[in-house]
Design a protein around this motif. Structure first.
Motif, PDB file in Angstrom:
ATOM      1  N   ALA A   1      33.985  43.891  29.422  1.00  0.00           N
ATOM      2  CA  ALA A   1      34.849  44.832  29.715  1.00  0.00           C
ATOM      3  C   ALA A   1      34.757  44.698  31.452  1.00  0.00           C
ATOM      4  CB  ALA A   1      35.337  45.934  29.399  1.00  0.00           C
ATOM      5  N   LEU A   2      33.007  45.028  31.773  1.00  0.00           N
ATOM      6  CA  LEU A   2      32.494  44.997  33.322  1.00  0.00           C
ATOM      7  C   LEU A   2      32.160  44.310  33.993  1.00  0.00           C
ATOM      8  CD1 LEU A   2      29.169  47.389  32.162  1.00  0.00           C
ATOM      9  CD2 LEU A   2      31.038  48.282  32.949  1.00  0.00           C
ATOM     10  N   ALA A   3      32.701  42.923  33.371  1.00  0.00           N
ATOM     11  CA  ALA A   3      32.366  41.671  33.811  1.00  0.00           C
ATOM     12  C   ALA A   3      33.517  41.066  34.075  1.00  0.00           C
ATOM     13  CB  ALA A   3      31.678  40.543  32.812  1.00  0.00           C
ATOM     14  N   LEU A   4      34.923  41.757  33.474  1.00  0.00           N
ATOM     15  CA  LEU A   4      36.068  41.618  33.637  1.00  0.00           C
ATOM     16  C   LEU A   4      36.118  42.046  35.131  1.00  0.00           C
ATOM     17  CD1 LEU A   4      38.963  41.431  32.776  1.00  0.00           C
ATOM     18  CD2 LEU A   4      39.032  42.627  34.049  1.00  0.00           C
ATOM     19  N   MET A   5      35.746  42.671  35.715  1.00  0.00           N
ATOM     20  CA  MET A   5      36.273  43.998  37.049  1.00  0.00           C
ATOM     21  C   MET A   5      35.015  43.495  37.824  1.00  0.00           C
ATOM     22  SD  MET A   5      35.147  48.127  34.407  1.00  0.00           S
ATOM     23  CE  MET A   5      35.573  48.416  36.543  1.00  0.00           C
ATOM     24  N   ALA A   6      34.118  43.269  37.099  1.00  0.00           N
ATOM     25  CA  ALA A   6      32.995  42.400  38.648  1.00  0.00           C
ATOM     26  C   ALA A   6      33.498  41.559  38.908  1.00  0.00           C
ATOM     27  CB  ALA A   6      31.694  42.014  38.569  1.00  0.00           C
ATOM     28  N   ARG A   7      34.499  40.586  38.239  1.00  0.00           N
ATOM     29  CA  ARG A   7      34.819  39.236  38.569  1.00  0.00           C
ATOM     30  C   ARG A   7      36.577  39.582  39.692  1.00  0.00           C
ATOM     31  NH1 ARG A   7      33.936  37.598  33.520  1.00  0.00           N
ATOM     32  NH2 ARG A   7      36.795  38.105  32.886  1.00  0.00           N
ATOM     33  N   HIS A   8      37.013  40.288  39.283  1.00  0.00           N
ATOM     34  CA  HIS A   8      37.881  41.506  40.558  1.00  0.00           C
ATOM     35  C   HIS A   8      37.925  42.158  40.914  1.00  0.00           C
ATOM     36  CE1 HIS A   8      41.963  42.398  40.515  1.00  0.00           C
ATOM     37  NE2 HIS A   8      41.934  44.192  40.715  1.00  0.00           N
ATOM     38  N   LEU A   9      36.218  42.877  41.735  1.00  0.00           N
ATOM     39  CA  LEU A   9      36.372  43.370  42.538  1.00  0.00           C
ATOM     40  C   LEU A   9      35.295  42.682  43.468  1.00  0.00           C
ATOM     41  CD1 LEU A   9      35.801  47.031  40.399  1.00  0.00           C
ATOM     42  CD2 LEU A   9      37.119  46.473  42.550  1.00  0.00           C
ATOM     43  N   GLU A  10      34.892  41.894  43.166  1.00  0.00           N
ATOM     44  CA  GLU A  10      34.178  40.727  44.215  1.00  0.00           C
ATOM     45  C   GLU A  10      34.724  40.442  45.177  1.00  0.00           C
ATOM     46  OE1 GLU A  10      32.880  37.049  42.291  1.00  0.00           O
ATOM     47  OE2 GLU A  10      31.297  38.543  40.511  1.00  0.00           O
ATOM     48  N   THR A  11      36.085  39.909  45.199  1.00  0.00           N
ATOM     49  CA  THR A  11      36.851  39.852  46.361  1.00  0.00           C
ATOM     50  C   THR A  11      37.849  41.259  47.235  1.00  0.00           C
ATOM     51  OG1 THR A  11      38.401  38.853  44.915  1.00  0.00           O
ATOM     52  CG2 THR A  11      37.216  37.298  45.689  1.00  0.00           C
ATOM     53  N   ARG A  12      37.501  42.000  45.940  1.00  0.00           N
ATOM     54  CA  ARG A  12      38.323  43.755  47.160  1.00  0.00           C
ATOM     55  C   ARG A  12      37.754  44.961  47.187  1.00  0.00           C
ATOM     56  NH1 ARG A  12      40.667  40.759  43.037  1.00  0.00           N
ATOM     57  NH2 ARG A  12      42.372  40.027  44.270  1.00  0.00           N
ATOM     58  N   ASP A  13      38.143  45.695  47.368  1.00  0.00           N
ATOM     59  CA  ASP A  13      37.206  46.887  47.856  1.00  0.00           C
ATOM     60  C   ASP A  13      37.662  48.029  46.353  1.00  0.00           C
ATOM     61  OD1 ASP A  13      35.547  46.109  49.608  1.00  0.00           O
ATOM     62  OD2 ASP A  13      37.243  47.220  50.910  1.00  0.00           O
ATOM     63  N   TRP A  14      39.308  47.751  46.159  1.00  0.00           N
ATOM     64  CA  TRP A  14      39.769  49.008  44.960  1.00  0.00           C
ATOM     65  C   TRP A  14      40.472  48.182  43.534  1.00  0.00           C
ATOM     66  CZ3 TRP A  14      37.715  53.327  46.473  1.00  0.00           C
ATOM     67  CH2 TRP A  14      37.131  52.923  47.579  1.00  0.00           C
ATOM     68  N   LEU A  15      40.749  48.421  42.790  1.00  0.00           N
ATOM     69  CA  LEU A  15      41.487  47.625  41.595  1.00  0.00           C
ATOM     70  C   LEU A  15      42.923  47.447  41.873  1.00  0.00           C
ATOM     71  CD1 LEU A  15      39.650  49.990  38.803  1.00  0.00           C
ATOM     72  CD2 LEU A  15      39.064  47.992  39.443  1.00  0.00           C
ATOM     73  N   ALA A  16      43.805  48.282  42.180  1.00  0.00           N
ATOM     74  CA  ALA A  16      44.973  47.880  42.634  1.00  0.00           C
ATOM     75  C   ALA A  16      45.682  48.150  44.274  1.00  0.00           C
ATOM     76  CB  ALA A  16      45.845  48.376  41.730  1.00  0.00           C
ATOM     77  N   ALA A  17      46.547  47.971  44.815  1.00  0.00           N
ATOM     78  CA  ALA A  17      47.061  47.780  45.882  1.00  0.00           C
ATOM     79  C   ALA A  17      46.297  48.071  47.227  1.00  0.00           C
ATOM     80  CB  ALA A  17      47.806  49.556  45.877  1.00  0.00           C
ATOM     81  N   GLY A  18      45.492  48.434  47.023  1.00  0.00           N
ATOM     82  CA  GLY A  18      44.381  47.285  48.404  1.00  0.00           C
ATOM     83  C   GLY A  18      43.366  48.565  48.950  1.00  0.00           C
ATOM     84  N   THR A  19      44.042  49.888  47.928  1.00  0.00           N
ATOM     85  CA  THR A  19      43.763  51.269  48.719  1.00  0.00           C
ATOM     86  C   THR A  19      42.897  52.059  47.151  1.00  0.00           C
ATOM     87  OG1 THR A  19      43.752  52.866  49.961  1.00  0.00           O
ATOM     88  CG2 THR A  19      45.867  52.431  48.354  1.00  0.00           C
ATOM     89  N   LEU A  20      42.123  53.180  47.148  1.00  0.00           N
ATOM     90  CA  LEU A  20      42.028  54.412  46.340  1.00  0.00           C
ATOM     91  C   LEU A  20      43.034  54.627  45.283  1.00  0.00           C
ATOM     92  CD1 LEU A  20      39.554  55.559  45.016  1.00  0.00           C
ATOM     93  CD2 LEU A  20      40.540  57.717  46.446  1.00  0.00           C
ATOM     94  N   THR A  21      43.314  54.238  43.890  1.00  0.00           N
ATOM     95  CA  THR A  21      44.828  54.703  43.047  1.00  0.00           C
ATOM     96  C   THR A  21      44.045  55.233  42.198  1.00  0.00           C
ATOM     97  OG1 THR A  21      44.890  52.959  42.187  1.00  0.00           O
ATOM     98  CG2 THR A  21      46.076  52.992  43.938  1.00  0.00           C
ATOM     99  N   LEU A  22      44.828  55.801  41.534  1.00  0.00           N
ATOM    100  CA  LEU A  22      44.819  56.405  39.684  1.00  0.00           C
ATOM    101  C   LEU A  22      43.802  55.197  39.373  1.00  0.00           C
ATOM    102  CD1 LEU A  22      45.471  58.997  38.385  1.00  0.00           C
ATOM    103  CD2 LEU A  22      47.004  57.940  38.096  1.00  0.00           C
ATOM    104  N   ALA A  23      43.918  54.137  39.153  1.00  0.00           N
ATOM    105  CA  ALA A  23      43.276  53.529  38.546  1.00  0.00           C
ATOM    106  C   ALA A  23      41.753  53.335  38.747  1.00  0.00           C
ATOM    107  CB  ALA A  23      43.842  51.845  38.224  1.00  0.00           C
ATOM    108  N   ASP A  24      40.781  53.779  40.150  1.00  0.00           N
ATOM    109  CA  ASP A  24      39.882  53.826  40.154  1.00  0.00           C
ATOM    110  C   ASP A  24      39.376  55.597  39.721  1.00  0.00           C
ATOM    111  OD1 ASP A  24      39.429  51.406  42.293  1.00  0.00           O
ATOM    112  OD2 ASP A  24      41.058  52.354  42.747  1.00  0.00           O
TER     113      ASP A  24
END
Length: 205
Positions: A141-164
């Protein structure tokens, strides 16, 4: 004005995520504390008045009670910038909330509870047998998050959301469960970004 009461165990990351969302939104919460290790959520009064399942957190909204941490977070954040208005971004935020409860929390949070609060020596053999699988799943799970966040600052929508905010709660405590966050620098950078946002509160606040 609606009064909000959080029925919580302060040691729980699921309870913290509700407090974190409320703090970001400037929503005051009353707090009623219980110790799950002492069975305080299994009393007849709690089961009858708060949650028949004997679980926390429960967000009390006036005279109504809403269990499940991510549902409570979504209720508090409704109509705010933490929930994207774009249809795809909204769904993408939701998928992180669903993923957190299915792939992240059952592994990272469980090992944290077992290792920090119970101690591995006190676990039943059936629990001990689950540790390697939960360790591997938590690392995945941490590795998946790391891969996703290598190219973006936030998890969704390009901004801070409830997901973060929801995923911050147990991710930043993962070290207490035996996970090495230094192995995931993109996750560490994201954690720092979340913690630097206005309105942020620490776990022990």
């Amino acid at each position: 004005m609606t009064e909000y009461v959080l029925h919580e165990d302060p040691a729980s990351g699921n309870c913290y995520k509700i407090r974190l969302v409320a703090a970001h939104l400037g929503i005051p919460l009353q707090r009623r504390r219980y110790d799950i290790r002492r069975g305080e959520t299994r009393t007849p009064a709690f089961l009858a008045e708060v949650d028949a399942g004997g679980r926390i957190p429960v967000l009390q909204i006036g005279a109504r009670f809403l269990p499940e941490s991510n549902a409570a977070c979504a209720y508090l954040a409704s109509g705010s910038a933490l929930i994207p208005s774009d249809r795809f971004d909204h769904a993408d935020m939701l998928r992180w909330l669903f993923w957190e409860q299915y792939s992240h929390e059952p592994n990272i949070a469980t090992l944290r509870f077992w290792r920090r609060y119970l101690g591995e020596a006190s676990l039943a053999p059936a629990q001990t047998a689950l540790i390697p699988g939960k360790q591997a799943a938590g690392e995945a799970a941490l590795a998946l998050m790391a891969r996703h966040l290598e190219t973006r600052d936030w998890l969704a929508a390009g901004t801070l959301t409830l997901a973060d905010l929801v995923l911050y709660a147990y991710t930043h405590l993962a070290g207490e469960g035996g996970f090495d966050l230094a192995a995931y620098p993109a996750v560490e950078r994201w954690l720092a970004r979340v913690a630097a946002m206005p309105g942020h509160i620490r776990f022990d606040d």
